[in-house]
Write an enzyme that holds these catalytic residues in place. Sequence first.
Site, PDB file in Angstrom:
ATOM      1  N   ARG A  27      -7.837 -25.683 -27.487  1.00  0.00           N
ATOM      2  CA  ARG A  27      -7.144 -26.514 -26.494  1.00  0.00           C
ATOM      3  C   ARG A  27      -8.134 -27.529 -25.972  1.00  0.00           C
ATOM      4  O   ARG A  27      -9.087 -27.198 -25.259  1.00  0.00           O
ATOM      5  CB  ARG A  27      -6.639 -25.641 -25.346  1.00  0.00           C
ATOM      6  CG  ARG A  27      -5.817 -26.413 -24.314  1.00  0.00           C
ATOM      7  CD  ARG A  27      -4.455 -26.792 -24.876  1.00  0.00           C
ATOM      8  NE  ARG A  27      -3.514 -27.160 -23.820  1.00  0.00           N
ATOM      9  CZ  ARG A  27      -3.120 -28.407 -23.565  1.00  0.00           C
ATOM     10  NH1 ARG A  27      -3.613 -29.416 -24.278  1.00  0.00           N
ATOM     11  NH2 ARG A  27      -2.245 -28.642 -22.607  1.00  0.00           N
ATOM     12  N   GLY A  28      -7.922 -28.794 -26.349  1.00  0.00           N
ATOM     13  CA  GLY A  28      -8.885 -29.825 -26.002  1.00  0.00           C
ATOM     14  C   GLY A  28      -9.125 -29.956 -24.516  1.00  0.00           C
ATOM     15  O   GLY A  28     -10.254 -30.196 -24.072  1.00  0.00           O
ATOM     16  N   GLU A  29      -8.103 -29.787 -23.727  1.00  0.00           N
ATOM     17  CA  GLU A  29      -8.235 -29.921 -22.288  1.00  0.00           C
ATOM     18  C   GLU A  29      -9.201 -28.905 -21.707  1.00  0.00           C
ATOM     19  O   GLU A  29      -9.883 -29.158 -20.713  1.00  0.00           O
ATOM     20  CB  GLU A  29      -6.855 -29.769 -21.639  1.00  0.00           C
ATOM     21  CG  GLU A  29      -6.826 -29.944 -20.136  1.00  0.00           C
ATOM     22  CD  GLU A  29      -5.414 -29.797 -19.574  1.00  0.00           C
ATOM     23  OE1 GLU A  29      -4.462 -29.844 -20.375  1.00  0.00           O
ATOM     24  OE2 GLU A  29      -5.271 -29.619 -18.354  1.00  0.00           O
ATOM     25  N   ASP A  30      -9.287 -27.725 -22.361  1.00  0.00           N
ATOM     26  CA  ASP A  30     -10.149 -26.648 -21.868  1.00  0.00           C
ATOM     27  C   ASP A  30     -11.586 -26.754 -22.366  1.00  0.00           C
ATOM     28  O   ASP A  30     -12.541 -26.587 -21.599  1.00  0.00           O
ATOM     29  CB  ASP A  30      -9.583 -25.286 -22.286  1.00  0.00           C
ATOM     30  CG  ASP A  30      -8.359 -24.878 -21.493  1.00  0.00           C
ATOM     31  OD1 ASP A  30      -7.645 -23.984 -21.967  1.00  0.00           O
ATOM     32  OD2 ASP A  30      -8.124 -25.457 -20.412  1.00  0.00           O
ATOM     33  N   THR A  31     -11.758 -26.997 -23.668  1.00  0.00           N
ATOM     34  CA  THR A  31     -13.087 -26.756 -24.264  1.00  0.00           C
ATOM     35  C   THR A  31     -13.596 -27.875 -25.148  1.00  0.00           C
ATOM     36  O   THR A  31     -14.675 -27.740 -25.734  1.00  0.00           O
ATOM     37  CB  THR A  31     -13.050 -25.462 -25.113  1.00  0.00           C
ATOM     38  OG1 THR A  31     -12.138 -25.643 -26.211  1.00  0.00           O
ATOM     39  CG2 THR A  31     -12.629 -24.270 -24.271  1.00  0.00           C
ATOM     40  N   ARG A  32     -12.847 -28.984 -25.290  1.00  0.00           N
ATOM     41  CA  ARG A  32     -13.273 -30.011 -26.247  1.00  0.00           C
ATOM     42  C   ARG A  32     -14.694 -30.492 -25.984  1.00  0.00           C
ATOM     43  O   ARG A  32     -15.508 -30.598 -26.917  1.00  0.00           O
ATOM     44  CB  ARG A  32     -12.322 -31.210 -26.214  1.00  0.00           C
ATOM     45  CG  ARG A  32     -12.786 -32.352 -27.133  1.00  0.00           C
ATOM     46  CD  ARG A  32     -11.877 -33.552 -27.052  1.00  0.00           C
ATOM     47  NE  ARG A  32     -10.533 -33.216 -27.480  1.00  0.00           N
ATOM     48  CZ  ARG A  32     -10.153 -33.136 -28.767  1.00  0.00           C
ATOM     49  NH1 ARG A  32     -11.049 -33.335 -29.722  1.00  0.00           N
ATOM     50  NH2 ARG A  32      -8.924 -32.852 -29.069  1.00  0.00           N
ATOM     51  N   GLY A  60       2.110 -35.356 -30.683  1.00  0.00           N
ATOM     52  CA  GLY A  60       3.551 -35.487 -30.844  1.00  0.00           C
ATOM     53  C   GLY A  60       4.260 -34.162 -30.979  1.00  0.00           C
ATOM     54  O   GLY A  60       3.688 -33.098 -30.752  1.00  0.00           O
ATOM     55  N   GLU A  94      -0.191 -24.622 -34.742  1.00  0.00           N
ATOM     56  CA  GLU A  94      -1.387 -24.412 -35.556  1.00  0.00           C
ATOM     57  C   GLU A  94      -1.607 -22.926 -35.807  1.00  0.00           C
ATOM     58  O   GLU A  94      -1.895 -22.489 -36.928  1.00  0.00           O
ATOM     59  CB  GLU A  94      -2.621 -24.985 -34.846  1.00  0.00           C
ATOM     60  CG  GLU A  94      -2.773 -26.488 -34.920  1.00  0.00           C
ATOM     61  CD  GLU A  94      -4.032 -26.953 -34.206  1.00  0.00           C
ATOM     62  OE1 GLU A  94      -4.745 -26.103 -33.636  1.00  0.00           O
ATOM     63  OE2 GLU A  94      -4.280 -28.173 -34.189  1.00  0.00           O
TER      64      GLU A  94
END
Length: 1039
Positions: A27-32, A60, A94
């Site tokens: 999750r990019g918002e958490d750990t990117r 999307g 995913e």
Amino acid sequence: MASASSSSSSSSLLNHTSCHDVFLSFRGEDTRNSFTDHLYAALKRAGVRTFRDNDNIDRGQELKPEIERAIKESRASIVVLSEKYANSRWCLDELVLILEQRRSFNHFVLPVFYHVDPSDVRNQRQSFTINVEEGVEGSKWTEYNVNRWKAALAEVADLTGMVYSGSETEFIAKVVDTVDCKLDLKLVSTPAHLIGIDSRAIAINSWLEKEQSGDNVLAICGMGGSGKTTLAQFIYNSNTQKFGSSSYLEEIGKHSKQSDGLLGLQKQLLTDILGGNNIGSISNVSAGTRKVEDALLVKRALIILDDIDGHDQLDALLGTRASRTQSKIIITTRLLDIHAWFRSVSWKCEVQKSKLLSDDESLQLLSFHAFGSKIPMEGFKELAVQLAEYCGGNPLALKVLGSSLFSDAEEPREKSSMIGVWRSTLNSLNSLKGDLDCKIQAILQKSFDSLPHASNKELFLHIVFFFVGEYEGYVAKILEHEWHAKAGIRTLINRCLLTISPSKKLMVHQLLQEMARNIVLQESRDPAARSRVSQNDESYRLLRNGKGSKTIEGLALDMQKLHEGMTSNPSTLDTATLAKMDKLKLLKLEHVEFKGSYKNFPELRWLYWTSFRLKKIPSSLFGSNLVAIHMSYGFLEKFEPPMDLNSLKILNLKWSFNLVNIRRLSRLPNLETLILSYCFRLSLTHVLETIRGLKKLSLLDFGGCNQPWKDEGMPASLLVPFPDSLKLLFLYRCSNPLTPLTNLKMLRVLDVSSCPNIKYLLCLPSTLEELCTSWCSSLEKITFESTGFRLRKFEYLGCGNLYEIQGLFKLVPLEHLDEADLGHMKWIKGYHDTKEMHICDDFTLYRSHKAVLYEYGIMSTYLARIRVQSMPTPKYMSLSASLSFRVPSCPENGRICGLNITASYRGSGISLSASYRDKYTRALFAKVSNTSKGLTWMCGVSLVFMDDGEVEPKYYKDYKKEEEIIGGALSEFELATGSYYLCRRDYFKSTTPDWLNMLVGDTIPRKYLHGWRKSHQSDYKTSYMEPFAYRDDPYSDWL
């Protein structure tokens, strides 16, 4: 099962078409920009090809095609389950696809629970609670999707994963180690495309999953070429990661017949199962069998034993006592009664007969080799169907027949002509009657019959009978004159009748060898009426009967092997029988003794006679047509050609223990290769005197010969030089000083390893490409005749006294340097009496004193146990691994005269033995960049170097060359614009390749960073240097 185009994604994945090792789901918002970014960098450094989506925008409604493709083309996935992971439909989709890959294609999945509880993931609690969105038009949070996602979360939570705790750095290291361990598969090569493999693997995969004891062996039985080995390779690649260890032993039937073959196979098996450092000493096959039996009791391994053709091989590789092993053993064999052996030792063996290809599969395979597509070319379909059906599903027969009928004709006239060829071939095949084995023989022979020239056919038969496993260049020289071997070998390769191994040796599939032998057997039931005889019993009877032959062109006999199967001593043979073989051209004799006269001996092209019993060459033994003579391990005391041998190119007398005299080699004016290794009683001076007139000699091997090379006190000017035509010179394990090499203007390879008395190698030819001086304990200095030398491979391990290699590097003891020479680094003089060894460098590893190394215009040294208070305070300092600063402006009329860099570090404290030191040592590197000029230098160990335009210090005025100075002409070391790799050897062989990315980025090909290299020189051929054996073809024409 067979090579061709296939729609199976599993087949594609397991045939190394995966683009990535690992797919990162997060999750990019958490750990990117935190944990996942650090994990990605660590994976890349570890050499793991990792896919990470870099989009940081709202995604999307559907998975992007590239994301779906990346998951399918990855071998594993790491799922970083963070607090907001389940809030993303993208992440959940995913996860569903990743788990589908796991179930269908052995895709390894590692869940990482980052600040979340696995039970919350499993039960969809806390932030992992997901619900259906009712009344929202177009929402993806439907009941169907939510149920899929919940099932996926529950499934991933039940997998063996890793829960984040403690130090992030240490945790990430554990994640990388886990993935690296899982991906470190010892895969074997399979055809590029497979037909019908999945259906044939189902039953074996099911058997592999059975856990009950006693059911541990499965034998795949069938005729040659039916796909047994390909199926075993596929099963091995598909399942090796499920076992603690694995081993694939190929062509056991062939290798077991070689000297110490079974012992070598045992060692490989034990190494694979137990690890290379744990097998201990194995002196004989019986001891090896006991170790194998013990290993099977304690290890769970997947073992493939390919091409078993005798029960003695099973005795050696599995033992004869029943074992309650957890290992799974798969055997490929042509012996349908293999289960009988297992019953005799109380093992349970499941037998599976090799299933031949179906009509549709056969058509695809034939078409792939005939047209380059699984669909027949227009106008050929009917013929292709009939030909495929005739092959009876035998993959090798389909491959060979298809290749022999290859057509890419587009013009109507050419296509019509080729259709006629196909129809003629089909009619010919249909005229043959017999069972399947005979049909396959006929099919393979049709490929043989389609060879364009009679010389191609003769060449193929000669290779099968006498030269399988020999160097391509060696065979080409022997068979070129009459059979046009150079062009013929290419034709045989193109017709799939011959392959070339990575070491340039000729290889022929066993089924094709059987086909060739049957062709010759069909010539006559009487061996004397055939063209070739290589079976020991037939050759012996033919020679013993004394009748001779009017047809035999080649004959082989190994009396040692024949004697092993005889109940009485063989009779003495008479040379008169050979004199009655007028057409004999190829003769291979091992441990054979003849009586009688050699008068009227046949005119041979190749004489291979080991353990030759006579003390000198009979006057009529050699003929003018001889191209190669191999008489190793013989009893010769004197070698003197009785006549001019203008055709002779190769003379091999190695291990002739009694040989003391070689005379009149001027009678061999076209000799190219002379091998005299381990002829202990020969003097090099004597040899040089007799070969001085040979203008075409390109290879001389005099290794292991210790007789004096010159009389004591002889002036160097009177020493006999080597022939100036030499390109390869092997003088390893010679104890005496070296004669001058200055005249060798064509020399490319020089091996003087283990020559303890060589002190200097001066004015070496600039043409030299490979140099081995390892373990020359007295060697001090090496120079070249010019600075433009071409050296590409250089070995110098164990040269404890070597202090200078002109134009490359030089060692100066620290105590020999003045403080004025060291400038601001004069404080290091206080450590000149330390006894610590240098690290990371086989040039300095065995030194007992502290020294400074000069190379590339750089002065560097390594100091252990430094007292911090003795170091001056640096102008610029950083506690991290990097340091940036702005170079101050120079005063008027001033210039930068140097840059001193000191790197301080603390070791692990682990003491490594000498045998492990090189394997586990890590290199120290400095990456120096001038950002304003866009230049970067990467160098080993701590550094002091000069920049552009600096004044040259006096301590190496006599050493360096201008082009070796940083800021000077370093084009030969440039990897990319402005980036230079100043490294003398491969510091990274014990680390992961992507360690380099920190230093030079990931845009530079890895091959440019491995090993010592003075320049890229992409036209460089493979290495020809090995201390005690030829690793690659030393007979190649490029020499």
